[in-house]
Design a protein around this motif. Structure first.
Motif, PDB file in Angstrom:
ATOM      1  N   SER A 194       4.433  22.916  24.995  1.00 41.85           N
ATOM      2  CA  SER A 194       2.565  23.513  25.593  1.00 41.85           C
ATOM      3  C   SER A 194       3.899  24.818  26.561  1.00 41.85           C
ATOM      4  O   SER A 194       3.725  25.390  27.478  1.00 41.85           O
ATOM      5  N   GLY A 195       2.053  25.769  26.461  1.00 40.34           N
ATOM      6  CA  GLY A 195       2.273  27.215  27.351  1.00 40.34           C
ATOM      7  C   GLY A 195       1.504  28.483  26.802  1.00 40.34           C
ATOM      8  O   GLY A 195       0.775  28.196  26.056  1.00 40.34           O
ATOM      9  N   GLY A 196       1.339  28.868  27.499  1.00 41.31           N
ATOM     10  CA  GLY A 196       0.062  30.038  27.696  1.00 41.31           C
ATOM     11  C   GLY A 196       0.536  31.237  27.351  1.00 41.31           C
ATOM     12  O   GLY A 196       2.375  31.283  26.949  1.00 41.31           O
ATOM     13  N   PRO A 197      -0.023  32.092  27.073  1.00 40.61           N
ATOM     14  CA  PRO A 197       0.143  33.349  27.315  1.00 40.61           C
ATOM     15  C   PRO A 197       1.149  34.688  27.617  1.00 40.61           C
ATOM     16  O   PRO A 197       1.231  34.318  28.854  1.00 40.61           O
ATOM     17  N   GLY A 220     -13.687  19.480  16.174  1.00 41.74           N
ATOM     18  CA  GLY A 220     -13.872  17.828  15.386  1.00 41.74           C
ATOM     19  C   GLY A 220     -13.162  17.098  16.942  1.00 41.74           C
ATOM     20  O   GLY A 220     -12.489  17.344  17.448  1.00 41.74           O
ATOM     21  N   PRO A 221     -13.780  15.749  16.329  1.00 42.94           N
ATOM     22  CA  PRO A 221     -13.422  15.589  17.387  1.00 42.94           C
ATOM     23  C   PRO A 221     -12.260  14.534  18.050  1.00 42.94           C
ATOM     24  O   PRO A 221     -11.336  14.829  16.818  1.00 42.94           O
ATOM     25  N   GLY A 222     -11.597  14.497  18.906  1.00 45.61           N
ATOM     26  CA  GLY A 222     -10.951  14.059  19.994  1.00 45.61           C
ATOM     27  C   GLY A 222      -9.539  14.891  21.023  1.00 45.61           C
ATOM     28  O   GLY A 222     -10.584  15.994  20.658  1.00 45.61           O
ATOM     29  N   LEU A 223      -8.363  14.487  21.462  1.00 50.30           N
ATOM     30  CA  LEU A 223      -7.906  15.363  22.070  1.00 50.30           C
ATOM     31  C   LEU A 223      -6.508  15.175  22.113  1.00 50.30           C
ATOM     32  O   LEU A 223      -5.980  14.566  23.055  1.00 50.30           O
ATOM     33  N   VAL A 224      -6.631  15.434  20.734  1.00 49.59           N
ATOM     34  CA  VAL A 224      -4.776  15.219  20.893  1.00 49.59           C
ATOM     35  C   VAL A 224      -3.843  15.339  20.693  1.00 49.59           C
ATOM     36  O   VAL A 224      -2.858  14.752  21.695  1.00 49.59           O
ATOM     37  N   LEU A 225      -3.860  16.836  21.371  1.00 47.36           N
ATOM     38  CA  LEU A 225      -2.399  17.194  22.361  1.00 47.36           C
ATOM     39  C   LEU A 225      -2.432  16.726  23.581  1.00 47.36           C
ATOM     40  O   LEU A 225      -1.480  16.548  23.789  1.00 47.36           O
ATOM     41  N   ASN A 226      -3.863  17.145  24.286  1.00 43.51           N
ATOM     42  CA  ASN A 226      -4.145  16.704  25.361  1.00 43.51           C
ATOM     43  C   ASN A 226      -3.209  14.903  25.661  1.00 43.51           C
ATOM     44  O   ASN A 226      -2.782  14.475  26.611  1.00 43.51           O
ATOM     45  N   ASP A 227      -3.883  14.714  24.373  1.00 45.55           N
ATOM     46  CA  ASP A 227      -3.284  12.799  24.463  1.00 45.55           C
ATOM     47  C   ASP A 227      -2.341  12.445  24.725  1.00 45.55           C
ATOM     48  O   ASP A 227      -1.126  11.849  24.833  1.00 45.55           O
ATOM     49  N   LEU A 228      -1.088  13.563  23.827  1.00 49.07           N
ATOM     50  CA  LEU A 228      -0.417  12.694  22.985  1.00 49.07           C
ATOM     51  C   LEU A 228       1.321  13.171  24.926  1.00 49.07           C
ATOM     52  O   LEU A 228       1.977  12.841  24.715  1.00 49.07           O
ATOM     53  N   ILE A 229       0.989  14.420  25.120  1.00 47.98           N
ATOM     54  CA  ILE A 229       1.228  14.942  26.737  1.00 47.98           C
ATOM     55  C   ILE A 229       0.914  13.758  27.732  1.00 47.98           C
ATOM     56  O   ILE A 229       1.805  13.655  28.230  1.00 47.98           O
ATOM     57  N   ILE A 248       6.739  22.143  11.507  1.00 46.55           N
ATOM     58  CA  ILE A 248       6.970  22.652  12.743  1.00 46.55           C
ATOM     59  C   ILE A 248       4.859  23.197  12.406  1.00 46.55           C
ATOM     60  O   ILE A 248       4.762  24.419  11.618  1.00 46.55           O
ATOM     61  N   VAL A 249       4.574  22.934  13.978  1.00 44.65           N
ATOM     62  CA  VAL A 249       2.882  22.802  13.661  1.00 44.65           C
ATOM     63  C   VAL A 249       2.302  23.329  14.623  1.00 44.65           C
ATOM     64  O   VAL A 249       2.380  23.083  16.018  1.00 44.65           O
ATOM     65  N   ASP A 250       2.199  25.010  14.329  1.00 44.98           N
ATOM     66  CA  ASP A 250       1.708  25.975  15.810  1.00 44.98           C
ATOM     67  C   ASP A 250      -0.136  25.498  16.378  1.00 44.98           C
ATOM     68  O   ASP A 250      -1.134  25.372  15.406  1.00 44.98           O
ATOM     69  N   GLU A 251      -0.536  26.230  16.965  1.00 49.62           N
ATOM     70  CA  GLU A 251      -1.709  25.834  17.927  1.00 49.62           C
ATOM     71  C   GLU A 251      -2.699  24.716  17.700  1.00 49.62           C
ATOM     72  O   GLU A 251      -3.635  23.765  16.950  1.00 49.62           O
ATOM     73  N   MET A 252      -2.072  23.337  18.079  1.00 45.33           N
ATOM     74  CA  MET A 252      -2.117  21.822  17.884  1.00 45.33           C
ATOM     75  C   MET A 252      -3.492  21.451  18.586  1.00 45.33           C
ATOM     76  O   MET A 252      -3.947  20.927  18.415  1.00 45.33           O
ATOM     77  N   SER A 253      -3.602  22.706  20.158  1.00 45.77           N
ATOM     78  CA  SER A 253      -4.978  22.729  20.439  1.00 45.77           C
ATOM     79  C   SER A 253      -6.513  22.346  19.538  1.00 45.77           C
ATOM     80  O   SER A 253      -7.101  21.735  19.897  1.00 45.77           O
ATOM     81  N   MET A 254      -6.018  22.604  18.946  1.00 49.03           N
ATOM     82  CA  MET A 254      -6.911  23.308  17.704  1.00 49.03           C
ATOM     83  C   MET A 254      -7.573  21.513  16.438  1.00 49.03           C
ATOM     84  O   MET A 254      -8.055  22.385  15.694  1.00 49.03           O
ATOM     85  N   LEU A 262       5.197  20.009  17.206  1.00 54.51           N
ATOM     86  CA  LEU A 262       4.293  20.772  18.019  1.00 54.51           C
ATOM     87  C   LEU A 262       4.219  21.005  19.409  1.00 54.51           C
ATOM     88  O   LEU A 262       4.192  21.348  20.754  1.00 54.51           O
ATOM     89  N   VAL A 263       3.421  22.753  18.968  1.00 57.58           N
ATOM     90  CA  VAL A 263       3.076  23.809  19.840  1.00 57.58           C
ATOM     91  C   VAL A 263       1.848  23.881  20.137  1.00 57.58           C
ATOM     92  O   VAL A 263       1.727  24.115  19.137  1.00 57.58           O
ATOM     93  N   GLY A 264       1.486  24.674  21.539  1.00 57.76           N
ATOM     94  CA  GLY A 264       0.342  24.351  21.216  1.00 57.76           C
ATOM     95  C   GLY A 264       0.052  24.839  22.720  1.00 57.76           C
ATOM     96  O   GLY A 264       1.099  24.996  23.467  1.00 57.76           O
ATOM     97  N   ASP A 265      -1.241  25.191  23.413  1.00 54.86           N
ATOM     98  CA  ASP A 265      -1.731  25.567  24.750  1.00 54.86           C
ATOM     99  C   ASP A 265      -2.604  24.780  25.149  1.00 54.86           C
ATOM    100  O   ASP A 265      -3.860  24.524  24.318  1.00 54.86           O
ATOM    101  N   VAL A 266      -2.242  23.772  25.988  1.00 55.02           N
ATOM    102  CA  VAL A 266      -2.812  22.660  25.957  1.00 55.02           C
ATOM    103  C   VAL A 266      -4.051  22.700  26.643  1.00 55.02           C
ATOM    104  O   VAL A 266      -5.287  22.306  26.943  1.00 55.02           O
ATOM    105  N   HIS A 267      -3.953  23.874  27.214  1.00 59.78           N
ATOM    106  CA  HIS A 267      -5.278  24.388  28.464  1.00 59.78           C
ATOM    107  C   HIS A 267      -6.505  25.537  27.825  1.00 59.78           C
ATOM    108  O   HIS A 267      -7.403  25.400  28.000  1.00 59.78           O
TER     109      HIS A 267
END
Length: 734
Positions: free
Chosen positions: A344-347, A466-475, A428-434, A455-460
């Motif tokens: 996970s990382g920002g721009p 849709g329902p859930g907070l998958v990336l945040n919950d996994l981290i 490899i899954v990108d944009e996991m926050s979505m 799993l790659v994304g930006d948790v912020h």
């Protein structure tokens, strides 16, 4: 009501999906004065027909019109089939091609023995034809089967019309459910919410049932829970929340005893689950449980160390003229050596660079041939634009998760699932926050238990729609290999976009946010001048050689003075003004014209276009050979044909919502900010909007509103049990 009566002579065009028909009709009788001259002649008719046969006598209700291209036509608004009222007509019908196994001789015998009620008797009694001599058992079965099949459609259509459905709606229902339609009508009309709006079904049901009818109470309670999830993103609820939602949505007030009875009944039907005072829709409860079990199984598999990692990474740095920092090196190595890795990382922190390195080193590690690469590696993202970005950076094919799982839009099922798994070894899954709970569940069901999952994304960023907070919950479960990326790579010494994103994330704006930089400018203007300022910036950009493909306006809301709908009208006139050489078409109060920039609003895997894809209208063909308007849209080389009625799937895209921009990057972003957006001004939304800009960002509006948005944590919390279930599974003693 005026009508014309007669028979279909020839079907010119028939759309099997929506029932639209163009046909030649021979008029036998007419009560409409304008149609009297056509008695004994033929006329072209158009309309929606559930079932149409040339053997039948129809009574059509509608009106004659003069079409500018196709001339005189009779537009059918509704119809009925004339009841058989004489023995000759009944014999003619029974001996027609509609009734298999029955010739004229048999038809005469049937009418002679069973009389004018012959059809009703045969349908209601399987032994009725036994009274008629000379008909074999095989023919009896064929005759009865034909009559039952023939009457099903008519009976269902008539009943649906009586209930309050239009002919197009009734057609849609029957085409979906067929012979089961009559049982749905009798048992539970709310089954139809699979394909129609709940409020429509509820209104029709209430017209003939008590407000507190048991079937309605159960349907409304499930729908109330569904709306809570869709609105808040929660996967579970408390009793008071559900009761409040029932009152707000349906004006239903349930006492404790009634509520418990309804809940118990829904539990018995496996529609909801109740555990320790927490209420789940079964679909979300099962999805959380499935994810936990599949991740546990996946994580339990052995990993393979990469002994030549340092040597191969050095070669890759040299080949690509890149230098990885320690965090990036660590992320690459961990991803190659662990079964589940989260990055996970920002721009500006190098996520794309890392994905590219992982793929290239994985290929080296396993010494794959080009064909083996395609068979063993899957690069996935939730949107078409995000998958194209992955493909561009790696040089390998990438696709949306829906396409990878072979999603069927009509059935809402996945062809790749727990029974038919994909064969790839690296996912490899990108944009996991979505990615929401149910989509992640579907993905895990469709992959093998021994894959490597990255799993790659930006948790912020904004959470999934849709329902859930998958990336945040996994981290936050702290159970999986996690690689946070903090270091930002400058585009130039005077670049600011990634640093502004970091300041927003940390809710710690520096004074620099009002200073102009190489890639950034904040233009302080009052809300009432925002539209004019956007127009001015776009005109200046056009003079510099930029166009609507280079520039993207992102805004939080559709409605209001500075809303997206309003902005798109202005920007369409600027970028694609009316021109006599350009065809255009009106849909509702929106005008679409050739060369317009448009946004796809729904997933359409059959045509390889997905929610969030941006395209351009290349051609509008008014009333084509298929007797309907056609609109041809180009989505970055993927060309899709739309009928006018399909235009609910698109919107103008000169300005789009920040939510719809997720998974995309744009060269030049303009971001309006005003207090009028107050309901949608919060940290994650602004962070996501800012982080979409690749080369330049212009924020236009009120500095105070921007500061308020950065400090506002609205919508950052969702109620889920995924993290807790993960911990309980992985660390049972805790």
């Amino acid at each position: 009501m005026d009508y014309i009566k007669g028979k279909i002579r020839n079907i010119i065009y028939q759309n099997k999906d929506n029932g639209y028909v163009v046909a030649v009709f021979r008029v036998k009788e007419a009560t409409d004065p304008k149609m009297e001259e056509y008695v004994g002649k033929t006329v072209t008719i158009t309309g929606i027909f559930l079932d149409i046969n040339e053997e039948e006598l129809f009574i059509l209700y509608g009106s004659p019109v003069k079409h500018e291209r196709y001339g005189f036509q009779y537009q059918v608004k509704s119809y009925e089939k004339e009841k058989i009222s004489s023995e000759d007509a009944l014999i003619e019908f029974l001996s027609s091609s509609l009734v298999k196994g029955c010739g004229e001789k048999s038809a005469k015998k049937i009418v002679e023995v069973l009389g004018m009620d012959a059809i009703a008797k045969i349908k209601s009694d399987e032994h009725a034809l036994d009274e008629v001599p000379g008909i074999s058992d095989a023919k009896k079965a064929s005759i009865r089967s034909s009559l039952l099949e023939y009457s099903d459609a008519d009976d269902s259509l008539l009943k649906l019309k009586e209930l309050g459905f239009s002919i197009p709606e009734a057609t849609k229902i029957y085409k979906k459910y067929g012979a089961s339609t009559k049982y749905i009508i009798e048992a539970n009309l709310y089954v139809l919410t699979e394909i129609m709006e709940f409020n429509k079904i509820d209104t029709i049901y209430k017209a003939s049932h008590e407000e507190y009818d048991l079937v309605r109470l159960k349907a409304c309670l499930v729908e109330a829970m569904m709306r809570l999830s869709n609105h808040h993103g929660d996967t579970y609820y408390y009793e008071e929340e559900i009761k409040d939602s029932l009152k707000k949505e349906f004006n239903l007030v349930l006492d404790d005893v009634t509520f418990e009875e309804i809940v118990y009944s829904l539990e018995e039907e496996n529609k909801i689950v109740v555990e320790q005072g927490i209420y789940y829709l079964a679909m979300y409860y099962d999805a959380e449980a499935d994810i936990v079990n599949r991740l546990y199984e996946l994580n339990a598999n052995n990993t393979t160390p990469f002994y030549q990692f340092d040597e191969e990474l050095s070669k890759l740095e040299e080949e690509n003229h890149v230098h990885y920092n320690e965090d990036q090196k660590s992320a690459i190595k961990k991803a190659l050596e662990n079964k589940i890795t989260i990055i996970s990382g920002g721009p500006g922190t190098g996520k794309t660079t890392i994905i590219n390195a992982i793929v290239k080193l994985y290929i080296k590690m396993h010494d794959y041939s080009p064909m083996e690469v395609l068979a063993n590696i899957a690069l996935l993202a939730p949107t078409g634009r995000a998958s194209k970005k992955m493909s561009s950076s790696t040089g390998l094919p990438a696709m949306t998760i829906h396409r990878f799982l072979k999603w069927n839009k009509d059935t809402d099922n996945f062809g790749v699932n727990e029974y038919h798994k994909a064969g790839e070894n690296l996912i490899i899954v990108d944009e996991m926050s979505m990615i929401d709970l149910t989509l992640f569940d579907a993905l895990l069901k469709g992959i093998k238990s021994n894959v490597q999952l990255i799993l790659v994304g930006d948790v912020h960023q904004l959470p999934s729609v849709g329902p859930g907070l998958v990336l945040n919950d996994l981290i936050t479960s702290d159970l999986f290999t996690f690689c946070p990326l903090e270091k930002i790579y400058r585009q130039s010494e005077n670049s600011y976009i990634p640093y502004l994103a970091l300041e927003i994330k940390n809710k710690d704006l520096s004074d620099d946010f009002l200073s102009q930089r190489d890639d950034y400018n904040f233009l302080s203007v009052d809300g009432k001048y925002i539209k004019e300022m956007i127009k001015k910036i776009c005109m200046m950009s056009k003079e510099k050689g930029l166009n609507e493909e280079d520039i993207q306006i992102l805004a939080p809301m559709y409605k209001g003075e500075n809303g997206i709908d309003n902005l798109n009208v202005i920007l369409q006139e600027l970028f694609n003004p009316r021109n006599s050489k350009k065809e255009e078409i009106r849909y509702g109060d929106v005008i679409y014209r050739e060369n317009d920039k448009v946004l796809q609003l729904q997933n359409n895997p059959d045509n390889n276009v997905f929610n969030g894809d941006i395209g351009y209208i290349r051609k509008i063909i008014p009333k084509s050979a298929k007797n309907k308007d056609l609109i041809l849209i180009d989505f970055e080389g993927v060309k899709v044909e739309y009928a006018k009625e399909d235009l609910n799937q698109i919107k103008h895209a000169y300005a789009i919502t920040i939510h719809k921009s997720q998974g995309s990057e744009f060269s030049h972003v303009i971001l309006p900010i005003t207090r009028n957006y107050y309901k949608m001004l919060y940290n994650k939304l602004i962070y996501t909007g800012v982080s979409r800009a690749k080369k330049s960002l212009v924020i236009i509006g009120e500095a105070q509103s921007f500061i308020m948005a950065v400090q506002n944590d609205y919508a950052s919390t969702r109620k889920t049990m995924l993290k807790e279930k993960l911990v309980n599974k992985f660390i049972p003693s805790r």
